[in-house]
Design a protein around this motif. Structure first.
Motif, PDB file in Angstrom:
ATOM      1  N   GLY A 485       0.833  -1.200   0.000  1.00  0.00           N
ATOM      2  CA  GLY A 485       0.000   0.000   0.000  1.00  0.00           C
ATOM      3  C   GLY A 485       0.872   1.256   0.000  1.00  0.00           C
ATOM      4  N   ARG A 486       0.286   2.362  -0.414  1.00  0.00           N
ATOM      5  CA  ARG A 486       1.015   3.634  -0.499  1.00  0.00           C
ATOM      6  C   ARG A 486       1.270   4.166   0.911  1.00  0.00           C
ATOM      7  NH1 ARG A 486      -1.272   8.605  -0.567  1.00  0.00           N
ATOM      8  NH2 ARG A 486      -3.317   7.622  -0.662  1.00  0.00           N
ATOM      9  N   MET A 487       2.483   4.660   1.155  1.00  0.00           N
ATOM     10  CA  MET A 487       2.772   5.262   2.456  1.00  0.00           C
ATOM     11  C   MET A 487       2.419   6.744   2.370  1.00  0.00           C
ATOM     12  SD  MET A 487       6.360   5.271   4.499  1.00  0.00           S
ATOM     13  CE  MET A 487       6.224   4.057   5.778  1.00  0.00           C
ATOM     14  N   ASP A 488       1.700   7.234   3.346  1.00  0.00           N
ATOM     15  CA  ASP A 488       1.317   8.645   3.352  1.00  0.00           C
ATOM     16  C   ASP A 488       2.567   9.482   3.673  1.00  0.00           C
ATOM     17  OD1 ASP A 488      -1.605  10.333   4.221  1.00  0.00           O
ATOM     18  OD2 ASP A 488       0.383  11.242   4.286  1.00  0.00           O
ATOM     19  N   LYS A 489       3.043  10.191   2.648  1.00  0.00           N
ATOM     20  CA  LYS A 489       4.313  10.926   2.800  1.00  0.00           C
ATOM     21  C   LYS A 489       4.219  11.985   3.882  1.00  0.00           C
ATOM     22  CE  LYS A 489       4.600  12.055  -1.637  1.00  0.00           C
ATOM     23  NZ  LYS A 489       3.545  11.267  -2.282  1.00  0.00           N
ATOM     24  N   LEU A 490       3.113  12.729   3.807  1.00  0.00           N
ATOM     25  CA  LEU A 490       2.945  13.836   4.757  1.00  0.00           C
ATOM     26  C   LEU A 490       2.837  13.297   6.185  1.00  0.00           C
ATOM     27  CD1 LEU A 490       2.792  16.802   4.036  1.00  0.00           C
ATOM     28  CD2 LEU A 490       0.314  16.683   4.283  1.00  0.00           C
ATOM     29  N   GLY A 491       2.115  12.200   6.326  1.00  0.00           N
ATOM     30  CA  GLY A 491       1.918  11.591   7.645  1.00  0.00           C
ATOM     31  C   GLY A 491       3.231  11.107   8.222  1.00  0.00           C
ATOM     32  N   PHE A 492       4.022  10.435   7.387  1.00  0.00           N
ATOM     33  CA  PHE A 492       5.279   9.875   7.881  1.00  0.00           C
ATOM     34  C   PHE A 492       6.269  11.004   8.199  1.00  0.00           C
ATOM     35  CE2 PHE A 492       9.282   7.398   7.526  1.00  0.00           C
ATOM     36  CZ  PHE A 492       8.977   6.424   8.459  1.00  0.00           C
ATOM     37  N   ALA A 493       6.280  12.008   7.309  1.00  0.00           N
ATOM     38  CA  ALA A 493       7.177  13.145   7.520  1.00  0.00           C
ATOM     39  C   ALA A 493       6.830  13.834   8.840  1.00  0.00           C
ATOM     40  CB  ALA A 493       7.046  14.110   6.352  1.00  0.00           C
ATOM     41  N   THR A 494       5.549  14.034   9.078  1.00  0.00           N
ATOM     42  CA  THR A 494       5.114  14.706  10.318  1.00  0.00           C
ATOM     43  C   THR A 494       5.521  13.886  11.545  1.00  0.00           C
ATOM     44  OG1 THR A 494       3.221  15.503   9.088  1.00  0.00           O
ATOM     45  CG2 THR A 494       3.097  15.729  11.462  1.00  0.00           C
ATOM     46  N   ALA A 495       5.338  12.580  11.459  1.00  0.00           N
ATOM     47  CA  ALA A 495       5.663  11.725  12.599  1.00  0.00           C
ATOM     48  C   ALA A 495       7.154  11.776  12.898  1.00  0.00           C
ATOM     49  CB  ALA A 495       5.227  10.291  12.293  1.00  0.00           C
ATOM     50  N   ILE A 496       7.970  11.630  11.856  1.00  0.00           N
ATOM     51  CA  ILE A 496       9.436  11.643  12.073  1.00  0.00           C
ATOM     52  C   ILE A 496       9.877  13.012  12.579  1.00  0.00           C
ATOM     53  CG2 ILE A 496      11.693  11.482  10.873  1.00  0.00           C
ATOM     54  CD1 ILE A 496      10.421   8.761  11.162  1.00  0.00           C
ATOM     55  N   GLY A 497       9.326  14.072  11.942  1.00  0.00           N
ATOM     56  CA  GLY A 497       9.665  15.447  12.354  1.00  0.00           C
ATOM     57  C   GLY A 497       9.326  15.670  13.822  1.00  0.00           C
ATOM     58  N   THR A 498       8.140  15.279  14.215  1.00  0.00           N
ATOM     59  CA  THR A 498       7.680  15.512  15.589  1.00  0.00           C
ATOM     60  C   THR A 498       8.551  14.763  16.593  1.00  0.00           C
ATOM     61  OG1 THR A 498       5.456  15.603  14.684  1.00  0.00           O
ATOM     62  CG2 THR A 498       5.622  15.431  17.072  1.00  0.00           C
ATOM     63  N   ILE A 499       8.798  13.503  16.329  1.00  0.00           N
ATOM     64  CA  ILE A 499       9.565  12.697  17.286  1.00  0.00           C
ATOM     65  C   ILE A 499      10.999  13.211  17.397  1.00  0.00           C
ATOM     66  CG2 ILE A 499      10.450  10.355  17.756  1.00  0.00           C
ATOM     67  CD1 ILE A 499       7.423  10.781  18.284  1.00  0.00           C
ATOM     68  N   SER A 500      11.644  13.507  16.247  1.00  0.00           N
ATOM     69  CA  SER A 500      13.031  14.000  16.344  1.00  0.00           C
ATOM     70  C   SER A 500      13.076  15.333  17.060  1.00  0.00           C
ATOM     71  CB  SER A 500      13.713  14.095  14.980  1.00  0.00           C
ATOM     72  OG  SER A 500      12.831  13.904  13.944  1.00  0.00           O
ATOM     73  N   ALA A 501      12.110  16.211  16.762  1.00  0.00           N
ATOM     74  CA  ALA A 501      12.088  17.537  17.411  1.00  0.00           C
ATOM     75  C   ALA A 501      11.909  17.376  18.926  1.00  0.00           C
ATOM     76  CB  ALA A 501      10.954  18.367  16.825  1.00  0.00           C
ATOM     77  N   LEU A 502      11.036  16.463  19.300  1.00  0.00           N
ATOM     78  CA  LEU A 502      10.806  16.251  20.745  1.00  0.00           C
ATOM     79  C   LEU A 502      12.060  15.732  21.440  1.00  0.00           C
ATOM     80  CD1 LEU A 502       7.231  14.682  21.079  1.00  0.00           C
ATOM     81  CD2 LEU A 502       8.114  16.725  22.223  1.00  0.00           C
ATOM     82  N   TYR A 503      12.730  14.800  20.778  1.00  0.00           N
ATOM     83  CA  TYR A 503      13.956  14.252  21.368  1.00  0.00           C
ATOM     84  C   TYR A 503      15.001  15.345  21.597  1.00  0.00           C
ATOM     85  CZ  TYR A 503      13.029   9.243  21.486  1.00  0.00           C
ATOM     86  OH  TYR A 503      12.540   8.012  21.815  1.00  0.00           O
ATOM     87  N   VAL A 504      15.242  16.139  20.576  1.00  0.00           N
ATOM     88  CA  VAL A 504      16.280  17.180  20.695  1.00  0.00           C
ATOM     89  C   VAL A 504      15.847  18.240  21.714  1.00  0.00           C
ATOM     90  CG1 VAL A 504      17.539  18.979  19.427  1.00  0.00           C
ATOM     91  CG2 VAL A 504      17.164  16.744  18.383  1.00  0.00           C
ATOM     92  N   PHE A 505      14.558  18.548  21.723  1.00  0.00           N
ATOM     93  CA  PHE A 505      14.025  19.531  22.673  1.00  0.00           C
ATOM     94  C   PHE A 505      14.274  19.054  24.116  1.00  0.00           C
ATOM     95  CE2 PHE A 505      10.484  21.172  25.255  1.00  0.00           C
ATOM     96  CZ  PHE A 505      10.592  22.526  25.007  1.00  0.00           C
ATOM     97  N   ILE A 506      13.896  17.799  24.362  1.00  0.00           N
ATOM     98  CA  ILE A 506      14.047  17.253  25.718  1.00  0.00           C
ATOM     99  C   ILE A 506      15.528  17.115  26.086  1.00  0.00           C
ATOM    100  CG2 ILE A 506      13.617  15.187  27.160  1.00  0.00           C
ATOM    101  CD1 ILE A 506      11.003  14.831  25.448  1.00  0.00           C
ATOM    102  N   ALA A 507      16.332  16.667  25.115  1.00  0.00           N
ATOM    103  CA  ALA A 507      17.768  16.488  25.382  1.00  0.00           C
ATOM    104  C   ALA A 507      18.415  17.828  25.739  1.00  0.00           C
ATOM    105  CB  ALA A 507      18.432  15.861  24.173  1.00  0.00           C
ATOM    106  N   THR A 508      18.043  18.869  24.986  1.00  0.00           N
ATOM    107  CA  THR A 508      18.633  20.197  25.251  1.00  0.00           C
ATOM    108  C   THR A 508      18.197  20.702  26.625  1.00  0.00           C
ATOM    109  OG1 THR A 508      18.533  20.632  22.887  1.00  0.00           O
ATOM    110  CG2 THR A 508      18.912  22.530  24.291  1.00  0.00           C
TER     111      THR A 508
END
Lengths: 590, 105
Positions: A485-508
């Motif tokens: 099935g097709r992967m929702d590009k926007l959905g996956f991008a948002t998920a990866i963006g959000t998780i990485s941003a949260l990690y760096v935010f919390i780490a900082t």
């Protein structure tokens, strides 16, 4: 117990199998055959000790009953023959089934590139409407491949330009597998052609041996086979065929019929009926037509000519459509190993210029073409022989389904009449299909309820569905759709963006409230990538959008590439499946 | 023959119009194992390689994973932390992705 009075019209594969089955079921069939030998359009002719298979018949079946029957009849006389065939085009021989390296070598780099460009062109600018066979094939494989591998041969077989063959007819004949089945087949390595088999069985002296043995078993079982017996009329009353009138050695005979099984051309059957069939049925039978073919046989004074059993001639410069080398089917087809016999096959229609051409001219034409193709010199021809085969192939023209439907409905009205075989059902039944219809027709008389019209009709579809069900047990369809099935590009991008941003935010944040001793690695290096970043609470807020952006980009690219690869894969398996099915289509004429 | 064409169409629809949904459990577990193994291997690689300042950069992880050190024992602790972080990340990615797809469809 009184034996049932069964009349079988035709002693071809279907008629003889019906007779054989009838004697096995303790019946006494009478087979009426118009010709002077058994085998019908699958007969084996002989001339000066050479045997000639009319059309070249491979013995390959998926029906267990038929395979067992063949084995029982032939025993040790059944050879295993590795298939060798090729296509002749533009003075070159291409392996058939096509092999990429051989095709590339024969086409040459330039032509191969042109084929690729033409294929790409057909994807970019396809024919907007697919109304003809040419447009249909070109849209799928490109104009160049169409011209090399489809155009000439199809036109030779049908006798009409591809532009006049309707696309829906091609689409109907070239049945694609469902996409999920195609994927299942590709995943499990089942993606193969239905007809492009590598090996087949063959009776040591041609198919005629099998028909002779069926004739023997029929006679031994108490059945009768009357050759040179032409059925001229069939009387019917109250939806039953009551008697049949036939001629034999100039005399007329009339016999009572309890059950009639006919393998005669369905168009001829309709005209035999008395009282006459309704006008629309007669009209419908006129709407069905056949292609014929002529074989010019040469006995060549050479031990070997070429290694193939048969060669498809795609060259437009010659009229011959296919060349058989009978010796390569079985060495016993010629009486002397220093001789070779070839059959030059010309597809034609009864009454056309080829059909009416005198034998001497036909021989001259075939000899010229054989030499032109570089297969043998005219001087090497020791003897020749011409065979004409009318009604060899039922034509699937635009109206055939309607016409056949009318006749089918009419015939279904008779309680004791069944039609079998290729011409009896006006269908491209191979030998095994034809024989199975004969077998089933007799079983219907004994109380079974087989639908003969489903043989060769639903077989492929049912087989695909059966395979699909088996495979679905291994990989449920839900999972397959999950995989492809097709992967929702926007959905996956948002998920990866959000998780990485949260990690760096919390780490900082964590690092900013912790006291870090000097010399210990920390996150200040992020300032190299995120302008204004510091390892502080403010820095955490600055890092958040940056990381989200980079994570988003990475996620989007991943999903895009993943979808692209999956699409390419699906395109590949789909094309491969289409190509295999179109090859199967080309093999109908065998 | 219509029934067959319909089947072909339906299959196409399912595959081409169907949108992939992620299984948060599976993605979480996969990423967990992946992260855990990356830390485990990276740590042991540096330990085996040795030198004056073993794992000068990897030591950064010790700031977040309490108890983690670039040692053989630390590689096991790192695996546990990596596994936990990976599992959490995977599950969260799948959850956000699925919610997004659900919202868009």
């Amino acid at each position: 117990m009184k034996k049932k009075n069964i009349v079988v019209i035709g002693a071809g594969p279907a008629g003889l199998t019906a007779a054989d089955e009838a004697v096995k079921q303790n019946m006494a069939p009478l087979v009426l055959e118009r010709a002077d030998k058994v085998g019908g359009i699958a007969r084996t002719e002989s001339y000066k000790g050479c045997y000639f298979d009319v059309g070249g018949h491979r013995f390959f079946t998926k029906f267990e009953k038929i395979a067992t029957l063949w084995q029982d009849l032939m025993g040790e006389d059944f050879l295993k023959v590795p298939r060798q065939s090729s296509i002749y085009f533009n003075n070159r021989f291409y392996n058939y089934p096509l092999r990429p390296l051989n095709a590339l070598f024969n086409l040459g780099i330039r032509e191969s590139c042109m084929v690729m460009f033409s294929f790409a062109g057909s994807k970019i600018r396809p024919f907007p409407k697919e109304e003809t066979f040419e447009e249909w094939v070109s849209n799928r494989f490109g104009q160049r491949l169409y011209k090399i591998f489809f155009k000439t041969y199809t036109e030779k077989v049908w006798g009409i330009p591809c532009k006049q063959i309707r696309a829906d007819w091609a689409a109907q004949r070239i049945k694609g597998l469902s996409l999920t089945t195609t994927i299942y087949n590709a995943l499990f390595g089942f993606q193969h052609s239905k007809t492009l088999i590598d090996e087949f069985d063959y009776p040591i002296k041609g198919p005629g041996m099998m028909w002779e043995r069926l004739l023997e078993t029929t006679k031994e079982g108490g059945g009768k086979v009357s050759l040179n017996s032409e059925v001229i009329s069939l009387n019917h009353e109250n939806g039953r065929i009551t008697d049949a009138t036939y001629t034999h050695q100039g005399k007329r005979y009339k016999i009572a019929v309890e059950h009639l099984v006919s393998s005669a051309p369905i168009t001829a059957l309709v005209t035999m009926l008395k009282p006459q069939a309704p006008k629309e049925v007669i009209e419908a039978s006129r709407g069905l037509s056949y292609r014929a073919f002529i074989i010019v046989i040469f006995i060549i004074d050479k031990p070997s000519l070429f290694s193939e059993q048969w060669i498809y001639i795609h060259s437009p410069n010659v009229r011959v459509g296919r060349i058989q080398n009978f010796k390569n089917w079985s060495a016993a087809m010629v009486p002397d190993s220093n001789l070779t016999s070839v059959g030059m096959e010309y597809f034609c229609s009864e009454g056309d210029d080829l059909w009416t051409m005198p034998e001497t001219e036909l021989v001259g034409l075939a000899a010229r073409e054989l030499a032109e193709l570089g297969l043998a010199e005219t001087d090497d021809i020791a003897d020749e022989f011409v065979l004409r085969q009318p009604k060899a192939y039922p034509v699937y023209n635009q109206n055939y389904l309607n016409c056949l439907g009318i006749i089918q409905e009419f015939i279904a009205g008779f309680k004791n009449l069944q039609t079998i075989g290729r011409n009896g059902m006006h269908r491209y039944n191979n030998m095994d299909h034809s024989m199975l219809t004969g077998m089933m027709a007799i079983q219907n008389i004994t109380g079974c309820d087989h639908n003969l019209w489903l043989v060769n009709e639903e077989e492929e579809y049912l087989e695909d569905e059966k395979n699909k069900k088996k495979l679905q047990q291994l990989i449920p369809e839900r999972l397959l759709i999950g995989l492809f099935g097709r992967m929702d590009k926007l959905g996956f991008a948002t998920a990866i963006g959000t998780i990485s941003a949260l990690y760096v935010f919390i780490a900082t944040l964590w690092m900013s409230i912790k006291s870090i001793p000097p010399g210990i690695p920390n996150l200040t290096f992020l300032g190299e990538y995120f302008a204004g970043y510091t390892m502080t609470v403010n820095g955490a807020f600055i890092a958040f959008p940056y990381t989200f952006f980079y994570g988003f980009l990475l996620g989007w690219m991943f999903a895009y590439i993943r979808n692209f690869i999956i699409t390419l894969y699906l395109f590949y398996v789909r094309k491969k499946s289409e190509f295999l099915s179109i090859k199967d289509f080309m093999e109908f004429f065998r | 023959m219509n029934h067959k064409n319909n089947i072909v169409e339906t299959d196409k629809d399912k595959l081409f119009r169907g949108v992939l949904l992620l299984n948060s459990g599976i993605l979480g577990l996969s990423l967990g194992i992946l992260f855990g193994l990356v830390i485990f291997i990276a740590t042991n690689w540096l330990v085996i390689k040795g030198g004056d300042h073993v794992g000068s950069h990897l030591r950064l992880l010790g700031q977040f994973f309490i108890g983690y050190k670039v040692t053989f024992l630390g590689s096991f602790i790192g695996f546990a932390y990596g596994f936990a972080a990976g599992t959490l990340s995977g599950a969260l990615i799948a959850w956000i992705y699925n919610k997004f797809v659900e919202f868009r469809n």
